[in-house]
Motif scaffolding. Structure first.
Motif, mmCIF file in Angstrom:
data_model
loop_
_atom_site.group_PDB
_atom_site.id
_atom_site.type_symbol
_atom_site.label_atom_id
_atom_site.label_comp_id
_atom_site.label_asym_id
_atom_site.label_seq_id
_atom_site.Cartn_x
_atom_site.Cartn_y
_atom_site.Cartn_z
ATOM 1 N N VAL A 19 0.983 -1.284 0.031
ATOM 2 C CA VAL A 19 -0.024 0.049 -0.234
ATOM 3 C C VAL A 19 0.887 1.165 -0.088
ATOM 4 C CG1 VAL A 19 -1.550 1.437 1.445
ATOM 5 C CG2 VAL A 19 -1.977 -1.053 1.202
ATOM 6 N N LEU A 20 1.922 1.464 0.828
ATOM 7 C CA LEU A 20 2.725 2.659 0.890
ATOM 8 C C LEU A 20 3.466 2.641 -0.295
ATOM 9 C CD1 LEU A 20 4.016 4.824 2.760
ATOM 10 C CD2 LEU A 20 5.728 3.125 3.137
ATOM 11 N N ALA A 21 4.074 1.643 -1.068
ATOM 12 C CA ALA A 21 4.513 1.763 -2.285
ATOM 13 C C ALA A 21 3.841 2.213 -3.114
ATOM 14 C CB ALA A 21 5.171 0.498 -2.682
ATOM 15 N N ARG A 22 2.444 1.930 -3.453
ATOM 16 C CA ARG A 22 1.473 2.246 -4.320
ATOM 17 C C ARG A 22 1.161 3.845 -4.090
ATOM 18 N NH1 ARG A 22 -1.003 -1.788 -7.212
ATOM 19 N NH2 ARG A 22 -0.533 -3.950 -6.760
ATOM 20 N N VAL A 32 1.584 11.734 1.837
ATOM 21 C CA VAL A 32 1.528 10.397 2.603
ATOM 22 C C VAL A 32 2.093 10.269 3.938
ATOM 23 C CG1 VAL A 32 1.791 7.689 2.380
ATOM 24 C CG2 VAL A 32 1.593 9.167 0.225
ATOM 25 N N VAL A 33 1.056 10.310 4.852
ATOM 26 C CA VAL A 33 1.411 10.384 6.360
ATOM 27 C C VAL A 33 1.336 8.613 6.926
ATOM 28 C CG1 VAL A 33 1.097 11.131 8.649
ATOM 29 C CG2 VAL A 33 0.508 12.210 6.711
ATOM 30 N N ALA A 34 2.536 8.294 7.190
ATOM 31 C CA ALA A 34 2.480 6.834 7.802
ATOM 32 C C ALA A 34 3.336 6.773 9.081
ATOM 33 C CB ALA A 34 3.443 6.054 6.799
ATOM 34 N N ALA A 43 12.592 6.674 2.037
ATOM 35 C CA ALA A 43 12.580 8.070 1.923
ATOM 36 C C ALA A 43 11.908 8.445 0.740
ATOM 37 C CB ALA A 43 14.057 8.507 1.902
ATOM 38 N N HIS A 44 11.115 9.582 0.826
ATOM 39 C CA HIS A 44 10.225 10.130 -0.277
ATOM 40 C C HIS A 44 9.779 11.464 -0.025
ATOM 41 C CE1 HIS A 44 7.308 10.152 -3.593
ATOM 42 N NE2 HIS A 44 7.816 9.193 -4.068
ATOM 43 N N PRO A 45 9.995 12.475 -0.899
ATOM 44 C CA PRO A 45 9.312 13.686 -0.742
ATOM 45 C C PRO A 45 8.313 13.921 -0.168
ATOM 46 C CG PRO A 45 10.714 13.471 -2.957
ATOM 47 C CD PRO A 45 10.427 11.988 -2.570
#
Length: 214
Positions: A19-22, A32-34, A43-45
């Protein structure tokens, strides 16, 4: 509904990782808050990764301000160690997240539930899942998505002997089994959660195991 920001709880599990990758790959999601117990290795902007204690969630944190929530939190009786601990992870945490996010403006909630979820079930696992579905309906989301997979297929980080044995049997018998009894690949479960969240329909929707079958 225009959904651009998503809170995702359960990002370290089998379905949650996908789900996170998608979400990070999908241009429709710009934030996206996880929240996790330990920092993610990703790590992702557009990723916000607050480190939290789920027993003491900060009700007024700014990161609750999202359009939608995807919940893939869950454990097993063996991992939890007791019924009380299982209920805390599979009912109390998802419901508390729902209430905090909805109070901050979230309009959509998508839950990775389970086949057989029924608040009247004599099976403890199924009853807890059903009670969570019931209680989420009372929160008041504009769109509530209940994805109910059966046995989920994929590479888990922890070994579950019972599921592994069942997976072998179901893979062999899969072609002759009804679709509702077949293995549900984690990728399909994740896709159903993400698609229903980013293109939500009003009201309550159920995605059952037959629709998720491999």
């Amino acid at each position: 509904m225009n959904i651009t920001s998503v809170l995702h709880v359960g990002a370290t599990g089998l379905v949650g990782r996908d789900v996170l990758a998608r979400l990070l790959d999908d241009p429709r999601a710009t934030r996206v808050v996880a929240p996790t117990r330990r920092p993610l290795s990703v790590a992702h902007p557009k990723l916000v990764n607050p480190v939290v204690d789920f027993d003491a969630l900060p009700a007024t944190a700014d990161w609750w301000k999202v359009d939608a929530v995807i919940c893939t939190l869950g454990t097993t009786m063996r991992q939890a160690g007791s019924r009380e601990a299982f209920r805390r992870v599979d009912h109390a945490y998802p419901l508390q997240v729902a209430r905090h996010a909805q109070a901050a403006g979230a309009r959509v909630y998508a839950l990775n539930s389970a086949a057989g979820a029924d608040q009247r079930s004599r099976v403890f696992y199924s009853r807890v899942k059903g009670e969570l579905e019931r209680d989420l309906e009372a929160v008041g989301f504009e769109s509530l998505v209940l994805v109910r997979p059966g046995l989920i297929g994929g590479e888990r980080q922890e070994h579950r002997a019972g599921e592994a044995a069942a997976s072998v049997v179901l893979r062999v018998l899969g072609p002759v089994l009804p679709r509702g009894w077949r293995i549900n690949p984690a990728t399909r479960v994740a896709a159903a959660l993400v698609d229903a969240t980013l293109a939500p329909q009003p009201g309550r929707q159920v995605v059952d195991a037959a629709l998720l079958a491999g």
